[in-house]
Write a protein that holds these residues in place. Structure first.
Motif, short mmCIF file in Angstrom:
data_model
loop_
_atom_site.label_atom_id
_atom_site.label_comp_id
_atom_site.label_asym_id
_atom_site.label_seq_id
_atom_site.Cartn_x
_atom_site.Cartn_y
_atom_site.Cartn_z
N LYS A 55 -62.48 49.04 -40.11
CA LYS A 55 -61.10 48.61 -40.36
C LYS A 55 -60.83 47.28 -39.67
CE LYS A 55 -56.93 49.06 -41.90
NZ LYS A 55 -56.63 48.71 -43.27
N LEU A 56 -61.36 47.10 -38.48
CA LEU A 56 -61.20 45.84 -37.77
C LEU A 56 -61.86 44.70 -38.53
CD1 LEU A 56 -59.81 44.91 -35.21
CD2 LEU A 56 -61.94 45.30 -33.97
N THR A 57 -63.01 44.96 -39.13
CA THR A 57 -63.69 43.95 -39.95
C THR A 57 -62.81 43.57 -41.13
OG1 THR A 57 -65.86 44.76 -39.29
CG2 THR A 57 -65.77 43.46 -41.31
N GLU A 58 -62.18 44.56 -41.77
CA GLU A 58 -61.28 44.29 -42.90
C GLU A 58 -60.08 43.44 -42.45
OE1 GLU A 58 -60.07 47.95 -44.80
OE2 GLU A 58 -62.14 48.67 -44.85
N ILE A 59 -59.50 43.80 -41.33
CA ILE A 59 -58.34 43.08 -40.80
C ILE A 59 -58.68 41.61 -40.52
CG2 ILE A 59 -56.91 42.84 -38.72
CD1 ILE A 59 -56.63 45.87 -38.69
N LEU A 60 -59.88 41.37 -40.00
CA LEU A 60 -60.26 40.02 -39.59
C LEU A 60 -60.90 39.19 -40.71
CD1 LEU A 60 -61.64 40.76 -36.00
CD2 LEU A 60 -59.36 39.95 -36.67
N GLN A 61 -61.11 39.80 -41.87
CA GLN A 61 -61.75 39.08 -42.98
C GLN A 61 -61.04 37.77 -43.34
OE1 GLN A 61 -64.80 40.02 -43.87
NE2 GLN A 61 -64.87 38.10 -44.98
N PRO A 62 -59.70 37.75 -43.45
CA PRO A 62 -59.04 36.46 -43.75
C PRO A 62 -59.29 35.40 -42.69
CG PRO A 62 -57.55 38.29 -44.16
CD PRO A 62 -58.76 38.87 -43.47
N LEU A 63 -59.37 35.81 -41.43
CA LEU A 63 -59.68 34.87 -40.34
C LEU A 63 -61.06 34.26 -40.56
CD1 LEU A 63 -59.00 33.76 -37.42
CD2 LEU A 63 -60.24 35.76 -36.57
N PHE A 64 -62.03 35.10 -40.87
CA PHE A 64 -63.40 34.62 -41.09
C PHE A 64 -63.47 33.71 -42.32
CE2 PHE A 64 -64.72 38.85 -39.05
CZ PHE A 64 -64.66 38.31 -37.78
N GLU A 65 -62.75 34.06 -43.37
CA GLU A 65 -62.76 33.24 -44.59
C GLU A 65 -62.15 31.86 -44.33
OE1 GLU A 65 -60.81 35.66 -47.53
OE2 GLU A 65 -62.52 37.06 -47.65
N HIS A 66 -61.03 31.82 -43.63
CA HIS A 66 -60.40 30.53 -43.32
C HIS A 66 -61.31 29.67 -42.42
CE1 HIS A 66 -56.70 32.21 -44.96
NE2 HIS A 66 -56.20 30.99 -44.93
N PHE A 67 -61.97 30.32 -41.47
CA PHE A 67 -62.85 29.58 -40.57
C PHE A 67 -64.05 29.03 -41.33
CE2 PHE A 67 -65.86 29.16 -36.93
CZ PHE A 67 -65.11 28.28 -36.17
N ALA A 68 -64.60 29.81 -42.25
CA ALA A 68 -65.73 29.36 -43.06
C ALA A 68 -65.34 28.13 -43.89
CB ALA A 68 -66.24 30.49 -43.95
N LYS A 69 -64.13 28.12 -44.43
CA LYS A 69 -63.65 26.95 -45.19
C LYS A 69 -63.51 25.73 -44.29
CE LYS A 69 -61.19 29.64 -48.66
NZ LYS A 69 -59.87 30.10 -49.14
N LEU A 70 -63.03 25.94 -43.09
CA LEU A 70 -62.90 24.86 -42.10
C LEU A 70 -64.27 24.25 -41.81
CD1 LEU A 70 -60.80 23.73 -39.74
CD2 LEU A 70 -62.23 25.21 -38.35
N ILE A 71 -65.23 25.11 -41.59
CA ILE A 71 -66.60 24.65 -41.30
C ILE A 71 -67.18 23.91 -42.50
CG2 ILE A 71 -68.96 25.44 -40.89
CD1 ILE A 71 -67.75 27.73 -39.24
N ALA A 72 -67.00 24.45 -43.68
CA ALA A 72 -67.53 23.83 -44.89
C ALA A 72 -66.96 22.43 -45.09
CB ALA A 72 -67.25 24.70 -46.12
N ALA A 73 -65.71 22.23 -44.67
CA ALA A 73 -65.06 20.92 -44.78
C ALA A 73 -65.43 20.01 -43.62
CB ALA A 73 -63.54 21.10 -44.84
#
Length: 153
Positions: free
Chosen positions: A35-53
């Protein structure tokens, strides 16, 4: 991704970085790792986009937990110091040094510990993978368990 320490400090001091705060989420005291992984998924997705940019930044996820707001953030950095302590970075590096940009996990809550802050380096952003995300989940889970204990004391 590499950056010159002086450039990093200048960008952070000038607030020339991406700073996003995601909507607050609720977590129960006995939260599972899944459940914690699910909750934090948007955080990880936004961070991955930041890194990709290839940008510097801080992505923050407020979590309502045991009657308080716990903030978990992912920040880019050159050492395990939060952006708020940017003025200390040059104590550890020569300003002309070029170094890898790191992914730092920053957790803040008044009852977490004496400083209300915990920061851990998850590795270089060029190596950001699901493994680092799971490491972040496990660290945050441990922080939440410590918080429950501290609130009870």
């Amino acid at each position: 991704m590499k950056i010159k320490v002086a450039d990093f400090m200048q960008q952070i001091d000038g607030q020339n970085y991406q700073n996003d705060v995601l909507p607050a989420v609720d977590a129960v005291e006995k939260i599972t790792e899944q459940k914690l992984t699910e909750i934090l998924q948007p955080l990880f997705e936004h961070f991955a986009k930041l890194i990709a940019a290839e940008k510097l930044g801080r992505i923050e996820q407020p979590v309502n937990f045991v009657g308080q707001v716990v903030t978990i953030a992912l920040e880019t950095g050159v050492i395990n110091l939060p952006f708020a302590n940017n003025n200390h970075v040059d104590n550890f590096f020569d300003s002309d040094t070029e170094t890898e940009v790191l992914a730092n996990l920053v957790v803040t809550s008044p009852k977490l510990n004496a400083s209300g802050l915990r920061i851990d380096t998850l590795g270089e952003i060029t190596q950001w993978t699901e493994q680092q995300q799971q490491q972040a989940v496990k660290m945050f889970e441990a922080d939440l368990k410590q918080l429950v204990k501290n609130v009870a004391d």
